[in-house]
Write an enzyme that holds these catalytic residues in place. Structure first.
Site, PDB file in Angstrom:
ATOM      1  N   THR A  24      44.652  28.273  44.195  1.00  0.00           N
ATOM      2  CA  THR A  24      44.172  29.507  44.821  1.00  0.00           C
ATOM      3  C   THR A  24      43.532  29.143  46.159  1.00  0.00           C
ATOM      4  O   THR A  24      43.102  28.009  46.343  1.00  0.00           O
ATOM      5  CB  THR A  24      43.159  30.160  43.858  1.00  0.00           C
ATOM      6  OG1 THR A  24      43.890  30.760  42.809  1.00  0.00           O
ATOM      7  CG2 THR A  24      42.274  31.194  44.508  1.00  0.00           C
ATOM      8  N   ASP A  26      39.391  36.665  38.387  1.00  0.00           N
ATOM      9  CA  ASP A  26      38.118  36.747  39.103  1.00  0.00           C
ATOM     10  C   ASP A  26      38.296  36.992  40.596  1.00  0.00           C
ATOM     11  O   ASP A  26      37.417  37.575  41.254  1.00  0.00           O
ATOM     12  CB  ASP A  26      37.365  35.430  38.944  1.00  0.00           C
ATOM     13  CG  ASP A  26      38.199  34.276  39.523  1.00  0.00           C
ATOM     14  OD1 ASP A  26      39.360  34.113  39.077  1.00  0.00           O
ATOM     15  OD2 ASP A  26      37.709  33.579  40.424  1.00  0.00           O
ATOM     16  N   THR A  65      37.080  29.539  42.923  1.00  0.00           N
ATOM     17  CA  THR A  65      38.417  29.281  42.390  1.00  0.00           C
ATOM     18  C   THR A  65      38.281  28.581  41.044  1.00  0.00           C
ATOM     19  O   THR A  65      37.279  27.922  40.792  1.00  0.00           O
ATOM     20  CB  THR A  65      39.224  28.395  43.362  1.00  0.00           C
ATOM     21  OG1 THR A  65      40.383  27.894  42.672  1.00  0.00           O
ATOM     22  CG2 THR A  65      38.440  27.191  43.862  1.00  0.00           C
ATOM     23  N   GLY A  66      39.300  28.729  40.208  1.00  0.00           N
ATOM     24  CA  GLY A  66      39.279  28.063  38.908  1.00  0.00           C
ATOM     25  C   GLY A  66      39.693  29.018  37.810  1.00  0.00           C
ATOM     26  O   GLY A  66      40.440  29.979  38.059  1.00  0.00           O
ATOM     27  N   HIS A  67      39.202  28.800  36.612  1.00  0.00           N
ATOM     28  CA  HIS A  67      39.590  29.613  35.459  1.00  0.00           C
ATOM     29  C   HIS A  67      38.950  30.998  35.559  1.00  0.00           C
ATOM     30  O   HIS A  67      37.739  31.165  35.364  1.00  0.00           O
ATOM     31  CB  HIS A  67      39.171  28.898  34.165  1.00  0.00           C
ATOM     32  CG  HIS A  67      39.561  29.659  32.942  1.00  0.00           C
ATOM     33  ND1 HIS A  67      38.666  30.049  31.983  1.00  0.00           N
ATOM     34  CD2 HIS A  67      40.767  30.136  32.548  1.00  0.00           C
ATOM     35  CE1 HIS A  67      39.305  30.729  31.032  1.00  0.00           C
ATOM     36  NE2 HIS A  67      40.576  30.785  31.353  1.00  0.00           N
ATOM     37  N   GLY A  68      39.785  31.979  35.878  1.00  0.00           N
ATOM     38  CA  GLY A  68      39.290  33.302  36.243  1.00  0.00           C
ATOM     39  C   GLY A  68      38.439  33.958  35.179  1.00  0.00           C
ATOM     40  O   GLY A  68      37.405  34.571  35.487  1.00  0.00           O
TER      41      GLY A  68
HETATM   42  N1  ASP Z   1      40.737  32.006  39.792  1.00  0.00           N
HETATM   43  C1  ASP Z   1      42.148  32.268  39.789  1.00  0.00           C
HETATM   44  C2  ASP Z   1      42.484  33.184  38.645  1.00  0.00           C
HETATM   45  O1  ASP Z   1      42.055  32.913  37.540  1.00  0.00           O
HETATM   46  C3  ASP Z   1      42.988  31.035  39.711  1.00  0.00           C
HETATM   47  C4  ASP Z   1      42.604  29.901  40.619  1.00  0.00           C
HETATM   48  O2  ASP Z   1      41.519  29.878  41.188  1.00  0.00           O
HETATM   49  O3  ASP Z   1      43.419  28.995  40.797  1.00  0.00           O
HETATM   50  O4  ASP Z   1      43.190  34.116  38.839  1.00  0.00           O
END
Ligand code: ASP
Length: 304
Positions: free
Chosen positions: A173, A204, A224-227
């Site tokens: 992301t 998120d 960014t990361g696990h939404g």
């Molecule tokens: N946060 C993003 C989502 O969960 C994914 C990501 O940050 O890579 O949609």
């Protein structure tokens, strides 16, 4: 501090996750491509700031560069839903709490530009799905041809996901935070979400206070990361509240990530810029490429 003494600053990230990721074919240079893409995006944003442009213009332009780069999960090359389609989420916010966001948006190459247009309209903050697409068309944005936003890498990653045990994979992301020469702040985040997500899932990234936040009295943040985990702890807003109680920017970001680590099983990353031009980048995840320009000086790397 007079507005004129502000040193324009921009920081961008290329997503917290695995670099390289499962399903990547070009694993050797993935990390380098991640950092190089962030450098190009930060340089584009810095160019706008140096020419007297606004923080909003800078974060939008930086994110557009990353949306065009297939190394990232945004715009062209975004990850695919389990139906093999692209559904984008994007958010832009400025330090006056003006915001625009789109969720589960099909078919447009630059979702961040549509979010920005919504911000400028000022009527609504968040549009999703077909309603968001209709707004974009009415505003003159041209839809991409069917399949034109789907990259071979995104297809390979969905196929790799289908072969493995069920799990949620995020990553790549993109986001940016900026301070302009007039002391204004802005933040932006853009993504395709998680690989193999259900159609209609919104993470998120387009949610104010989770995927991004900005307040001119505090700082600007992009996450960014696990939404689902980031949503639960309101990651960007949690970091902002720590700035309010007196934490330095870096400590505020680390506090928010510690909260996420304590309360959820997800990983994440965060970048931030404050009204003094201090910037921060931190992760609770395997890796996150980033780049920043302050006072004409480019810095970059891949955390940790
Ligand atoms: N946060 C993003 C989502 O969960 C994914 C990501 O940050 O890579 O949609």
């Amino acid at each position: 501090m007079s507005a004129r003494s502000v040193e324009p600053t921009i920081v961008v990230h290329g997503g917290a996750g695995s670099w390289p990721a499962a399903g990547d074919v070009d694993v050797e240079d993935r990390r380098e491509r991640g950092v190089a893409g962030c450098q190009r995006a930060a340089a584009r944003g810095a160019e706008i700031l140096a020419a007297g442009g606004s923080a909003l213009d800078a974060v939008e332009a930086a994110v557009r560069v990353l949306e065009d780069d297939e190394a990232f999960n945004a715009g062209y090359g975004a990850v695919l839903t389990r139906d093999g389609t692209v559904e984008h989420d994007a958010l832009v916010v400025d330090g006056l709490l003006r915001a625009g966001a789109v969720g589960a948006l099909p078919g447009f190459a630059h979702p961040i530009a549509i979010a920005r247009r919504l911000l400028e309209h000022g009527e609504h903050v968040f549009l999703v799905g077909e309603g968001a697409a209709r707004f974009a068309r009415e505003e003159g944005f041209v839809e991409a041809a069917p399949g034109a936003l789907i990259s071979p890498r995104a297809q390979a990653r969905l196929a790799a996901m289908a072969r493995s045990a069920p799990r949620v994979e995020a990553g790549d992301t993109v986001g940016a935070c900026a301070l302009d020469g007039h002391g204004r702040l802005a933040a932006a985040t853009s993504t395709g979400g998680t690989i193999g997500k259900r159609s209609g899932r919104i993470g998120d990234s387009p949610i104010l206070g989770a995927g991004a936040f900005a307040d001119e009295r505090l700082a600007a943040f992009s996450t960014t990361g696990h939404g689902e985990s980031i949503l639960r702890v309101g990651l960007a807003r949690t970091a902002a509240e720590r700035v309010r109680v007196g934490d330095e920017l870096d400590a505020a970001c680390r506090f928010a990530l510690a909260e996420l680590a304590e309360r959820t099983a997800g990983g994440a990353g965060i970048i931030a810029v404050d009204p003094r031009g201090h910037f921060a980048h931190a992760i609770h995840a395997p890796a996150m490429p980033w780049a920043a320009v302050r006072g004409g000086r480019l810095e970059s790397g891949i955390d940790p």
